[in-house]
Write an enzyme that holds these catalytic residues in place. Sequence first.
Site, short mmCIF file in Angstrom:
data_model
loop_
_atom_site.label_atom_id
_atom_site.label_comp_id
_atom_site.label_asym_id
_atom_site.label_seq_id
_atom_site.Cartn_x
_atom_site.Cartn_y
_atom_site.Cartn_z
N HIS A 283 0.80 -1.22 0.00
CA HIS A 283 0.00 0.00 0.00
C HIS A 283 0.84 1.27 0.00
O HIS A 283 0.29 2.36 -0.15
CB HIS A 283 -0.89 0.00 1.24
CG HIS A 283 -0.12 -0.27 2.50
ND1 HIS A 283 0.17 -1.54 2.92
CD2 HIS A 283 0.45 0.56 3.39
CE1 HIS A 283 0.88 -1.48 4.04
NE2 HIS A 283 1.06 -0.22 4.34
N CYS A 284 2.14 1.17 0.23
CA CYS A 284 2.94 2.39 0.44
C CYS A 284 4.06 2.58 -0.58
O CYS A 284 4.08 3.57 -1.30
CB CYS A 284 3.55 2.37 1.86
SG CYS A 284 2.36 2.74 3.16
N ILE A 285 5.02 1.67 -0.60
CA ILE A 285 6.27 1.92 -1.33
C ILE A 285 6.05 2.15 -2.82
O ILE A 285 6.66 3.05 -3.40
CB ILE A 285 7.29 0.80 -1.07
CG1 ILE A 285 7.50 0.62 0.42
CG2 ILE A 285 8.62 1.12 -1.74
CD1 ILE A 285 8.45 -0.49 0.78
#
Length: 447
Positions: A283-285
Site C-alpha cells: 500500500h505504500c512503497i
Amino acid sequence: MQKNKLNNYLKHKINSKEALITVIGAGYVGLPLAIAFASSGFNVLNIDNDQYKVDKINSGESYIGDIPSSVLKSLSPVSNTAGSLSATTEYSAISGADVVIICVPTPVSKTKDPDLSYIVSATQSISEYIHENMLIILESTTYPGTTEELIVPILENVHDGAFKVGDNINVAFSPERIDPSNQEWTVMDTPKVIGGITESCSEISALLYSSAIQTIVPVSSTKVAEMVKLLENTYRATNIGLVNEIAIMCDHLNIDVWEVIDAAATKPFGFTPFYPGPGLGGHCIPVDPQFLAWKLKTLNYNARFIQLATEINSSMPAYVVSKTMDILNNQNKSLNGSNILVLGIAYKPNVSDFRESPSLDIIDLLQQKGALVSYNDPLIPLLNFEHFNMASLELTVPILKTFDCIIIATHHSDYDWGWICQNSNAILDTRNATGFLKKQYNNVVKL
C-alpha cells in the site's frame, strides 16, 4: 471562541479520557489506531462503509491477521467502562465526537495521478456534523499541501463560514507508520510525527497522541508532516530500485548479489542493506513516491530519481519471467506450455495483503507467454481479483514434481524450503528464501 479556551476545553477532555474519538476507516491503519486509543482508556468509534468490517468489530472478531480477536473482545463496550471500541456505518455519529481522525485509502490511478476522492468524501461528511472544539486529523498518505489546500477550505466554507481553524476548530496531519505483521514496532511504540495548521493545532494534537503513543515528533507544519511520509517511502523505493539494478548487474557478472549485500552490511557505518526482489508491492512503497512526483509536476519539476526507481522496480516482474525462460531453456523446454508454480501472492511475508503485489504481474506475464500457471499461498486461499479467478494449490510431493519451474515470489515463514527444494524440478528464488539452508541445491537459481 478564544483559542486558549478552545484548547483548555480539549485538554481537559483528553487528559480525563472523556474525549470521544472517531476514526474514519477500519482498515490496516484505522483499526490498529482505534485499538491503541481504546486500550489507552478512550471510548472510540470506528466508522467504515463496509458493513462486514463493522459487524466484525462489534462482534469482537478480527479480520486483520496480526490483530487477535481477543483484543477486540476485550475492548467491547459491554465489558468496559473505561476504554472501548465499537463501529458503525453512520457518519452522523461524528456529531458527538471531540476528535475525528481520517484513515482512508489514497490510491493512485494507472496514470500515476493521486485519487483523493476518499479524503474529500470523508471531509465532506465531517463538515456536515462539525462543531466547535472539534479536532480533525488526517493520517492518509498524500502530497504536501493536501491538509492546508483541501481539508481546511472544505471545513471553513460550510455553515456560512462559522468555523475557523485555530479559532474554534483544530486541524492537523499525522502520517501513518503502520507496518503490517511487524511485531517489534506497533502503533504505540512507533514515533508519531505531527504537524498542525497552527501552533495550537499541533499542541493539542500532540497531547492527544501522547496519551496513546510513547514518542511524539512535532514538526512545524502539515506540509512538513506530509513530506516526512513521502520521504520515508521514497527513500525505500529508490534504494530498492538501486539494489534491484545491482542484482541485474551481478547476474551479468556471475556474482551472487546476496553474498555481496551480506558482506557490505558488515560495515558499521555508511551502509544500510536493502534487498532485491521480484518487484514492489503493498500500500505504500510503490504508491507514495508517485504523490511527490505528481505534486512536483504541477510545479514544472521532473522528479527524475523517483521516475528511474519506478522504471527499474516496475521492470522486475518481466526480469523474473526472463530468468524463468532461461531456466527452462537449460532443460530444453519452452515457457509456452510449461507448468509454472508461483509460491506466494502476498506483497510481503506473513500477510494476506496482495495489493500491488508483483506476483500478480508475474502471473499475467507468464500466461501471456503461454505458460500454465498455478499458485500457492497459505494466507490467500482464493484469488478473486479483477481478472484473476484462481485457488491456492495444495503442496504435495507429486504436485511439486509436476511443475517445470517453481518461482519463489513471497517467502512466507510457513514454507518448508528444504522440503520444497528436495521435491522440485527447478526453482527460481527471487527472495533468497533458500539462501540460509545448510545444504545447497543444484536445482535452485537465485534472482
